[in-house]
Design a protein around this motif. Structure first.
Motif, PDB file in Angstrom:
ATOM      1  N   ALA A 150       0.820  -1.220   0.000  1.00  0.00           N
ATOM      2  CA  ALA A 150       0.000   0.000   0.000  1.00  0.00           C
ATOM      3  C   ALA A 150       0.849   1.263   0.000  1.00  0.00           C
ATOM      4  O   ALA A 150       0.536   2.232  -0.702  1.00  0.00           O
ATOM      5  CB  ALA A 150      -0.942  -0.012   1.206  1.00  0.00           C
ATOM      6  N   ILE A 151       1.933   1.259   0.764  1.00  0.00           N
ATOM      7  CA  ILE A 151       2.813   2.435   0.808  1.00  0.00           C
ATOM      8  C   ILE A 151       3.502   2.638  -0.534  1.00  0.00           C
ATOM      9  O   ILE A 151       3.557   3.755  -1.060  1.00  0.00           O
ATOM     10  CB  ILE A 151       3.845   2.294   1.943  1.00  0.00           C
ATOM     11  CG1 ILE A 151       3.154   2.406   3.303  1.00  0.00           C
ATOM     12  CG2 ILE A 151       4.947   3.350   1.815  1.00  0.00           C
ATOM     13  CD1 ILE A 151       4.013   1.978   4.481  1.00  0.00           C
ATOM     14  N   THR A 152       4.025   1.571  -1.107  1.00  0.00           N
ATOM     15  CA  THR A 152       4.742   1.669  -2.381  1.00  0.00           C
ATOM     16  C   THR A 152       3.831   2.124  -3.510  1.00  0.00           C
ATOM     17  O   THR A 152       4.204   2.962  -4.325  1.00  0.00           O
ATOM     18  CB  THR A 152       5.382   0.315  -2.737  1.00  0.00           C
ATOM     19  OG1 THR A 152       6.276  -0.055  -1.682  1.00  0.00           O
ATOM     20  CG2 THR A 152       6.137   0.387  -4.054  1.00  0.00           C
ATOM     21  N   SER A 153       2.619   1.582  -3.539  1.00  0.00           N
ATOM     22  CA  SER A 153       1.710   1.898  -4.641  1.00  0.00           C
ATOM     23  C   SER A 153       0.851   3.129  -4.374  1.00  0.00           C
ATOM     24  O   SER A 153       0.164   3.603  -5.263  1.00  0.00           O
ATOM     25  CB  SER A 153       0.814   0.699  -4.951  1.00  0.00           C
ATOM     26  OG  SER A 153       0.034   0.364  -3.832  1.00  0.00           O
ATOM     27  N   ARG A 154       0.916   3.638  -3.138  1.00  0.00           N
ATOM     28  CA  ARG A 154       0.117   4.802  -2.725  1.00  0.00           C
ATOM     29  C   ARG A 154      -1.370   4.585  -2.974  1.00  0.00           C
ATOM     30  O   ARG A 154      -2.031   5.348  -3.677  1.00  0.00           O
ATOM     31  CB  ARG A 154       0.584   6.068  -3.414  1.00  0.00           C
ATOM     32  CG  ARG A 154       1.917   6.567  -2.933  1.00  0.00           C
ATOM     33  CD  ARG A 154       2.193   7.965  -3.455  1.00  0.00           C
ATOM     34  NE  ARG A 154       3.551   8.362  -3.070  1.00  0.00           N
ATOM     35  CZ  ARG A 154       4.270   9.247  -3.713  1.00  0.00           C
ATOM     36  NH1 ARG A 154       3.779   9.842  -4.781  1.00  0.00           N
ATOM     37  NH2 ARG A 154       5.469   9.549  -3.312  1.00  0.00           N
ATOM     38  N   VAL A 155      -1.879   3.554  -2.365  1.00  0.00           N
ATOM     39  CA  VAL A 155      -3.315   3.284  -2.474  1.00  0.00           C
ATOM     40  C   VAL A 155      -4.060   4.487  -1.890  1.00  0.00           C
ATOM     41  O   VAL A 155      -3.751   4.935  -0.786  1.00  0.00           O
ATOM     42  CB  VAL A 155      -3.688   1.998  -1.707  1.00  0.00           C
ATOM     43  CG1 VAL A 155      -5.187   1.750  -1.772  1.00  0.00           C
ATOM     44  CG2 VAL A 155      -2.919   0.803  -2.262  1.00  0.00           C
ATOM     45  N   PRO A 156      -5.029   5.053  -2.610  1.00  0.00           N
ATOM     46  CA  PRO A 156      -5.784   6.199  -2.093  1.00  0.00           C
ATOM     47  C   PRO A 156      -6.490   5.856  -0.782  1.00  0.00           C
ATOM     48  O   PRO A 156      -7.049   4.774  -0.616  1.00  0.00           O
ATOM     49  CB  PRO A 156      -6.794   6.494  -3.204  1.00  0.00           C
ATOM     50  CG  PRO A 156      -6.181   5.914  -4.432  1.00  0.00           C
ATOM     51  CD  PRO A 156      -5.426   4.704  -3.971  1.00  0.00           C
TER      52      PRO A 156
END
Length: 165
Positions: A150-156
């Motif tokens: 989630a941090i790497t992909s920047r999930v909204p």
């Protein structure tokens, strides 16, 4: 002078569900399996959510914090305990089992700082069975993996509805 980093926090870098459907599906299946095993071992859902929140606090994962605080409330957890979780050692709000699980969560999450200390493991083993410790370990491993995705992909953040995962 403090360094200020700016980024668009609503900008999703990668849609991991779409780009890595099989891997993401395997993570969801592992999450489901680990939760079922933890519940079968006698660990309660509110405790599992506290563990997920604490690991996500340490890792700074906004998406998982949003999700698991909502899921914790949905599972009956109180606002007071969620708010105090970051300082759990300094409050009277957590049971002996919860304290052991939270200490263990911190040690496993911060394993890069050193091994899981023998003292933490012993304290955990005093209140949890080996089956519970094994199940708890997997829950912690899975949330740490999801934090990194989630941090790497920047999930909204913000749209998650409790119980929808």
């Amino acid at each position: 002078m403090a360094i200020v980093r700016t980024m668009t926090i609503t900008e999703n870098r990668l849609n991991m569900m779409k780009l890595s459907r099989d891997s993401y599906g395997a993570m969801l299946a592992l999450n489901s399996t680990t939760q079922q095993a933890a519940l079968a071992a006698g660990l309660e859902l509110p405790l599992l959510e506290l563990v997920r929140i604490r690991a996500s606090q340490i890792n700074g994962c906004a998406y998982c914090l949003d999700m698991h605080t909502k899921d914790a409330r949905h599972a009956g957890e109180t606002e007071q305990r969620i708010y105090a979780l970051n300082a759990w050692r300094e409050t009277p709000f957590f049971s002996e089992v919860e304290r052991a699980a939270l200490a263990f969560t911190e040690a496993v999450t911060l394993v890069a700082d050193g091994q899981v200390p023998d003292a933490v493991y012993r304290e955990t083993a005093e209140v949890l069975t080996e089956e519970q410790i094994a199940a708890l370990t997997w829950v912690i491993v899975v949330i740490n993996a999801f934090n990194r995705v989630a941090i790497t992909s920047r999930v909204p953040v913000g749209d998650y509805q409790p119980g929808s995962h």
